[in-house]
Write an enzyme that holds these catalytic residues in place. Structure first.
Site, mmCIF file in Angstrom:
data_model
loop_
_atom_site.group_PDB
_atom_site.id
_atom_site.type_symbol
_atom_site.label_atom_id
_atom_site.label_comp_id
_atom_site.label_asym_id
_atom_site.label_seq_id
_atom_site.Cartn_x
_atom_site.Cartn_y
_atom_site.Cartn_z
ATOM 1 N N THR A 192 -28.387 16.515 -14.848
ATOM 2 C CA THR A 192 -29.529 17.366 -15.203
ATOM 3 C C THR A 192 -30.714 17.262 -14.236
ATOM 4 O O THR A 192 -31.777 17.818 -14.498
ATOM 5 C CB THR A 192 -30.000 16.999 -16.621
ATOM 6 O OG1 THR A 192 -30.228 15.571 -16.688
ATOM 7 C CG2 THR A 192 -28.951 17.368 -17.654
ATOM 8 N N GLU A 193 -30.522 16.574 -13.129
ATOM 9 C CA GLU A 193 -31.651 16.281 -12.247
ATOM 10 C C GLU A 193 -32.347 17.537 -11.721
ATOM 11 O O GLU A 193 -33.579 17.552 -11.562
ATOM 12 C CB GLU A 193 -31.172 15.411 -11.079
ATOM 13 C CG GLU A 193 -30.885 13.961 -11.444
ATOM 14 C CD GLU A 193 -29.470 13.744 -11.972
ATOM 15 O OE1 GLU A 193 -29.059 12.588 -12.104
ATOM 16 O OE2 GLU A 193 -28.766 14.747 -12.264
#
Length: 261
Positions: free
Chosen positions: A135-136
């Protein structure tokens, strides 16, 4: 052994390593990273350990990076951010290269670095409702430190979609792309983990360690290089004490000596 951040419990030759920050979904900060690095370093050299189960206390396996830790990083110069990233890499390497087989028992969520832990485990069992994600990019970041391990697990094609989108995905998708090996219902999760651990513990400890070390070497080698590498590896194991014992036990139709440990 009990630690504020990591709890380690041993039953026979099986060790359970529990990330113990349930109030923040077992999110990573510098202290948890250091604690996991130390624990896996110690377990790597412990002859009384045959398998390791990595799990998270509370409702979530790991939600990724700690918000307070990320907030503090906003004020750090680039060099200190590099040191933080290198510490995270050292933790992942300590787990990845641990000669003991590591099983990740995953539930709730495995996001960001939590998904990275799945990539460095030898076997991953996920509860059916678990949510995964790299999810960065949703935070303006990239899954950089975990990428060598994740790419080896899910391949470039899957990474190109999931790294870029930062989207979350379910346990069955994680199974389909190779991040997870088995999906179990909540009441079957521990039984599935235990069954895998029992299989691993029935194998020769020396052979398990040698097989684990062989995989990245062969993966990185050319065919010509792998011929010599694999020939030496099998010759070394055939002449080793456990190799000799295993072959004799097979020929004599008895259990090998390591099963009685």
């Amino acid at each position: 052994m009990i630690d504020n951040l990591v709890r380690v419990e041993q039953t026979g030759t099986r060790v359970r390593v529990m990330m113990n920050r349930p109030d923040v979904r077992n999110a990573f900060n510098a202290e948890l990273i250091a604690a996991l690095t130390d624990v896996f370093g110690d377990l790597s050299t412990d002859d009384g350990v045959r398998s390791i189960v990595l799990a998270g206390e509370g409702k979530t396996f790991s939600g990724g990076a700690d918000i307070a830790w990320m907030r503090s990083a906003l004020e750090l110069p680039e060099a200190e951010n590099v040191r933080d990233a290198e510490a995270m890499a050292a933790m992942l390497i300590a787990i990845d290269r641990c000669p003991k087989p590591v099983i990740a028992r995953v539930h709730g969520a495995a996001l960001g670095g939590g998904a990275g832990l799945c990539a460095v485990a030898d076997a991953v069992v996920a509860e059916g409702e678990t949510i995964f994600g790299f999810t960065e990019t949703k935070l303006g970041l990239i899954p950089a430190v975990i990428s060598p391990f994740v790419l080896a697990k899910i391949g470039v094609g899957n990474a190109r979609r999931l790294f870029l989108s930062g989207e979350r995905f379910d346990a069955h998708t994680a199974l389909a792309i190779g991040l997870v090996h088995e999906v179990a219902s909540g009441d079957a999760l521990d039984g599935t983990v235990d069954a895998i651990a029992a299989e691993l513990e029935s194998a020769s400890p020396a052979a398990v360690a040698a097989a684990k070390a062989l995989i990245p070497l062969v993966a990185a080698a050319s065919y010509e290089e792998s011929r010599a590498l694999t020939a030496r590896a099998i010759a070394r194991l055939r002449t080793s004490p456990e190799g000799q014992e295993g072959l004799r036990a097979f020929l004599e139709r008895r259990a090998p000596g390591w099963t009685a440990r």
